[in-house]
Design a protein around this motif. Structure first.
Motif, mmCIF file in Angstrom:
data_model
loop_
_atom_site.group_PDB
_atom_site.id
_atom_site.type_symbol
_atom_site.label_atom_id
_atom_site.label_comp_id
_atom_site.label_asym_id
_atom_site.label_seq_id
_atom_site.Cartn_x
_atom_site.Cartn_y
_atom_site.Cartn_z
ATOM 1 N N SER A 145 38.356 42.423 30.087
ATOM 2 C CA SER A 145 37.938 41.293 28.898
ATOM 3 C C SER A 145 39.117 40.097 28.914
ATOM 4 O O SER A 145 38.781 39.091 28.785
ATOM 5 N N LYS A 146 40.256 40.589 29.063
ATOM 6 C CA LYS A 146 41.343 39.623 28.863
ATOM 7 C C LYS A 146 41.622 38.640 30.215
ATOM 8 O O LYS A 146 42.340 37.779 30.007
ATOM 9 N N ASN A 147 41.286 39.309 31.341
ATOM 10 C CA ASN A 147 41.628 38.400 32.575
ATOM 11 C C ASN A 147 40.449 37.812 33.144
ATOM 12 O O ASN A 147 39.124 38.284 32.767
ATOM 13 N N GLU A 148 40.657 36.479 33.836
ATOM 14 C CA GLU A 148 39.499 35.920 34.428
ATOM 15 C C GLU A 148 39.036 36.451 35.588
ATOM 16 O O GLU A 148 39.927 37.251 36.417
ATOM 17 N N GLY A 149 37.662 36.686 36.170
ATOM 18 C CA GLY A 149 37.450 36.975 37.323
ATOM 19 C C GLY A 149 37.741 36.087 38.503
ATOM 20 O O GLY A 149 38.192 34.972 38.340
ATOM 21 N N PRO A 150 37.304 36.244 39.924
ATOM 22 C CA PRO A 150 36.853 37.618 40.043
ATOM 23 C C PRO A 150 37.708 38.652 40.000
ATOM 24 O O PRO A 150 38.874 38.512 40.178
ATOM 25 N N TYR A 151 37.047 39.789 39.861
ATOM 26 C CA TYR A 151 37.688 41.077 39.686
ATOM 27 C C TYR A 151 37.364 41.907 40.834
ATOM 28 O O TYR A 151 36.363 41.980 41.559
ATOM 29 N N VAL A 152 38.745 42.385 41.502
ATOM 30 C CA VAL A 152 38.658 43.174 42.683
ATOM 31 C C VAL A 152 38.884 44.685 41.982
ATOM 32 O O VAL A 152 39.813 44.869 41.555
ATOM 33 N N LEU A 153 37.824 45.405 42.098
ATOM 34 C CA LEU A 153 37.975 47.031 41.866
ATOM 35 C C LEU A 153 38.091 47.957 42.783
ATOM 36 O O LEU A 153 37.297 47.737 43.988
ATOM 37 N N LYS A 154 39.058 48.563 43.176
ATOM 38 C CA LYS A 154 39.303 49.567 44.423
ATOM 39 C C LYS A 154 39.589 50.836 44.145
ATOM 40 O O LYS A 154 40.528 51.435 43.131
ATOM 41 N N ALA A 155 38.649 51.831 44.700
ATOM 42 C CA ALA A 155 38.936 53.179 44.585
ATOM 43 C C ALA A 155 40.160 53.461 45.254
ATOM 44 O O ALA A 155 40.427 53.060 46.315
ATOM 45 N N ASP A 156 41.035 54.503 44.682
ATOM 46 C CA ASP A 156 42.250 54.858 45.238
ATOM 47 C C ASP A 156 42.150 55.469 46.252
ATOM 48 O O ASP A 156 42.906 55.057 47.312
ATOM 49 N N GLY A 157 41.167 56.304 46.500
ATOM 50 C CA GLY A 157 41.198 57.058 47.811
ATOM 51 C C GLY A 157 40.206 56.678 48.954
ATOM 52 O O GLY A 157 39.797 55.550 48.527
ATOM 53 N N LEU A 158 40.069 57.511 50.024
ATOM 54 C CA LEU A 158 39.172 57.123 51.026
ATOM 55 C C LEU A 158 37.761 57.135 50.539
ATOM 56 O O LEU A 158 37.259 58.148 50.002
ATOM 57 N N ALA A 159 36.922 55.838 50.750
ATOM 58 C CA ALA A 159 35.634 56.272 50.429
ATOM 59 C C ALA A 159 34.623 55.485 51.399
ATOM 60 O O ALA A 159 33.913 54.723 51.225
ATOM 61 N N ALA A 160 35.077 55.629 52.677
ATOM 62 C CA ALA A 160 34.188 55.375 53.924
ATOM 63 C C ALA A 160 34.088 53.841 53.984
ATOM 64 O O ALA A 160 33.064 53.354 54.187
ATOM 65 N N GLY A 161 35.074 53.205 53.525
ATOM 66 C CA GLY A 161 35.052 51.643 53.698
ATOM 67 C C GLY A 161 34.352 50.972 52.413
ATOM 68 O O GLY A 161 33.833 49.967 52.396
ATOM 69 N N LYS A 162 33.768 51.998 51.433
ATOM 70 C CA LYS A 162 32.759 51.320 50.428
ATOM 71 C C LYS A 162 33.626 51.159 49.100
ATOM 72 O O LYS A 162 32.944 50.879 48.280
ATOM 73 N N GLY A 163 34.763 51.521 49.137
ATOM 74 C CA GLY A 163 35.536 51.649 47.843
ATOM 75 C C GLY A 163 36.135 50.413 47.113
ATOM 76 O O GLY A 163 36.535 50.619 46.143
ATOM 77 N N VAL A 164 35.739 49.559 47.835
ATOM 78 C CA VAL A 164 36.315 48.147 47.074
ATOM 79 C C VAL A 164 34.799 47.025 46.670
ATOM 80 O O VAL A 164 33.869 46.824 47.243
ATOM 81 N N VAL A 165 35.145 46.832 45.265
ATOM 82 C CA VAL A 165 34.013 46.061 44.552
ATOM 83 C C VAL A 165 34.260 45.013 44.026
ATOM 84 O O VAL A 165 35.343 44.940 43.265
ATOM 85 N N ILE A 166 33.805 43.711 44.496
ATOM 86 C CA ILE A 166 34.354 42.343 43.746
ATOM 87 C C ILE A 166 33.035 41.761 43.213
ATOM 88 O O ILE A 166 32.227 41.532 43.552
ATOM 89 N N LEU A 167 33.391 41.657 41.786
ATOM 90 C CA LEU A 167 32.664 40.959 40.833
ATOM 91 C C LEU A 167 33.099 39.888 40.012
ATOM 92 O O LEU A 167 34.387 39.647 39.878
ATOM 93 N N THR A 168 32.071 38.840 40.055
ATOM 94 C CA THR A 168 32.692 37.720 39.132
ATOM 95 C C THR A 168 32.490 37.685 37.477
ATOM 96 O O THR A 168 33.186 37.336 36.870
ATOM 97 N N ASP A 169 31.592 38.703 37.201
ATOM 98 C CA ASP A 169 31.268 38.768 35.888
ATOM 99 C C ASP A 169 31.917 39.910 35.189
ATOM 100 O O ASP A 169 31.799 41.011 35.643
ATOM 101 N N ALA A 170 32.541 39.633 34.087
ATOM 102 C CA ALA A 170 33.312 40.642 33.320
ATOM 103 C C ALA A 170 32.482 41.820 33.108
ATOM 104 O O ALA A 170 32.869 43.091 32.988
#
Ligand code: AMP
Ligand code: GLY
Length: 428
Positions: A145-170
């Motif tokens: 809520s406090k920070n501006e996007g885009p938001y980069v969310l990364k799963a800590d562990g191995l997720a077969a290359g799918k664990g990074v999600v980038i979103l613009t909307d909070a």
């Protein structure tokens, strides 16, 4: 030792492993090559042995039966799961020369949170971040809520290359964070790293290192998005170009002094043994390099672009790795451009059909056809066995010509629902 021929095993079965198999099989130091499990392409350069990479007892039995003296681990999962430690702690296997880091070293890729702390300790340039766990979900939500996007969310562990999600909307980012910490990627997302978004151009740098000495392999740029113009879903990689024109003397110097050397110092300081490849996933932001991620192995499809450019004997380099001699012998690289185009199954990275017959031209002289997701049907015909099916690599002094040769060959290969990007290299 270097003059004796040895039996070698490659673990893995994708395009990266086919390119390595092609290269290793040409070495004077290689007696017999085994690839486990391999694919329809690797069998042209050695013996495929079907086994699951998590089945370390079968790997052990194979190594003992075939008197294998060197093992190259292609993908990250066995490394993160400790295959190198398994070999080192077994009296019958401890003499085997392993190319790949210990589980501790593989944490550079296996845990994003570990990698971020490691980089902070060494002052290695990377995106600012904070990590969150299910216990700190509320803090994570208010952080978004406090920070501006885009938001980069990364799963800590191995997720077969799918664990990074980038979103613009909070609000969407909050839903995603809640889902990830709620187990969307299983244990891999029980910790989530939220990162500052870096806007720049990505490239991949590879070193082979014994944790102290290292040699720089050719660099590459891969194309992760499924659609032309870099749009659509992320994939394992739709193509690659090597060399990267903006990886010039100045950039090499920045990457070496700010990233590669501090990384090796960090490994030494933390007593982390590391004998293998480090793949630096970098981004150049206004000509300054930042680390997006570490990988503990070579990239795919980058390997299919860089290995054909390596003129040095790769098995000798692996010996140098184990004899603390890396860097003593110059590494020879073909100055030409390599352009790799990945042929994928229609629908990939979503659902797609498998076991579709593949028709290849009778003779290919101008390019390399590296198999990725391929196998044989009951009659011995080559069929598709995955999302990424074949990697075509062509070399030429002119980047555009290399790209064109790969496109032309991609056009001549047939399987139902074949898809490939025709614009690999467009932005360089
Ligand atoms: P990774 O699995 O960490 O390589 O992330 C997958 C992709 O997400 C990268 O190749 C980038 O395209 C993108 N990405 C990851 N981290 C960032 C970041 N901090 N800023 C911008 N894009 C990122
Ligand atoms: N091409 C990116 C990777 O191998 O992770």
């Amino acid at each position: 030792m270097k003059n004796t021929k040895i039996n070698i095993l490659i673990l893995g079965g994708g395009g990266r492993e086919h390119a390595l198999a092609w290269k290793i099989s040409k070495s004077d130091r290689c007696q017999q090559l085994f690839i486990a499990p391999g694919n329809a392409g690797t069998r042209l350069h050695g013996t495929n042995v079907f086994l699951h990479l998590s089945d370390v007892e079968s790997i052990r039995a194979l190594v003992l039966k075939e008197d294998i003296k060197m093992v190259i681990v292609g993908p990250e999962e066995p490394l993160v799961n400790g295959i190198v430690d398994f070999f080192e702690s077994d009296n019958a296997l401890s003499h085997v020369l392993m190319v790949g880091p210990s589980a501790k070293g593989a944490q550079l890729e296996g845990s994003k949170a570990f990698a971020k702390i490691f980089m902070a300790e060494q002052s290695i340039p990377t995106a600012a971040y904070k990590s969150f766990t299910p216990e700190t979900l509320d803090e994570g939500l208010s952080f978004l809520s406090k920070n501006e996007g885009p938001y980069v969310l990364k799963a800590d562990g191995l997720a077969a290359g799918k664990g990074v999600v980038i979103l613009t909307d909070a609000e969407e980012a909050k839903v995603e964070l809640t889902a990830m910490l709620g187990g969307k990627f299983g244990a891999a997302s029980s910790c989530v790293v939220i990162e500052q978004f870096l806007d720049g151009i990505e490239f991949s740098v590879f070193v082979l290192t014994d944790g102290v000495k290292y040699v720089l392999f050719p660099e590459a740029k891969d194309y992760k998005k499924v659609g032309e113009g870099n749009v659509g879903l992320n994939t394992g990689g739709m193509g690659a170009i090597s060399p990267v024109p903006f990886f010039d003397t100045l950039m090499i110097q920045k990457v070496t002094s700010r990233i590669i050397e501090p990384t090796l110092k960090g490994l030494q300081k933390n007593n982390i043994p590391y004998k293998g490849f480090i793949f630096f996933g970098l981004i150049s932001v206004a000509d300054e390099p930042f680390v997006i991620e570490y990988n503990c192995r070579l990239g795919d499809p980058e390997t299919e672009a860089i290995i054909p450019r390596l003129t040095s004997d790769i098995v000798s380099l692996f010996y140098d790795l184990h004899e603390q001699k890396l860097g003593e012998n110059p590494i020879d690289i073909d100055p030409r451009f390599a352009a790799t185009t990945m042929l994928v199954s229609g629908g990939y990275p979503g659902d797609y059909e498998s076991n579709l017959p593949i028709t290849l031209p009778d003779e290919v002289t101008e390019s390399f056809v590296f198999h990725a997701g391929t196998g044989l049907d009951d009659l011995g015909g080559i069929v598709t066995k995955g999302g990424r099916v074949l990697a075509i690599t062509s070399l030429d002094a002119e980047k555009k010509k290399a790209e064109e040769k790969s496109r032309l060959l991609a056009d001549k290969i047939y399987f139902k629902n074949k898809y490939y990007r025709k614009d690999i290299g467009f932005d360089l």
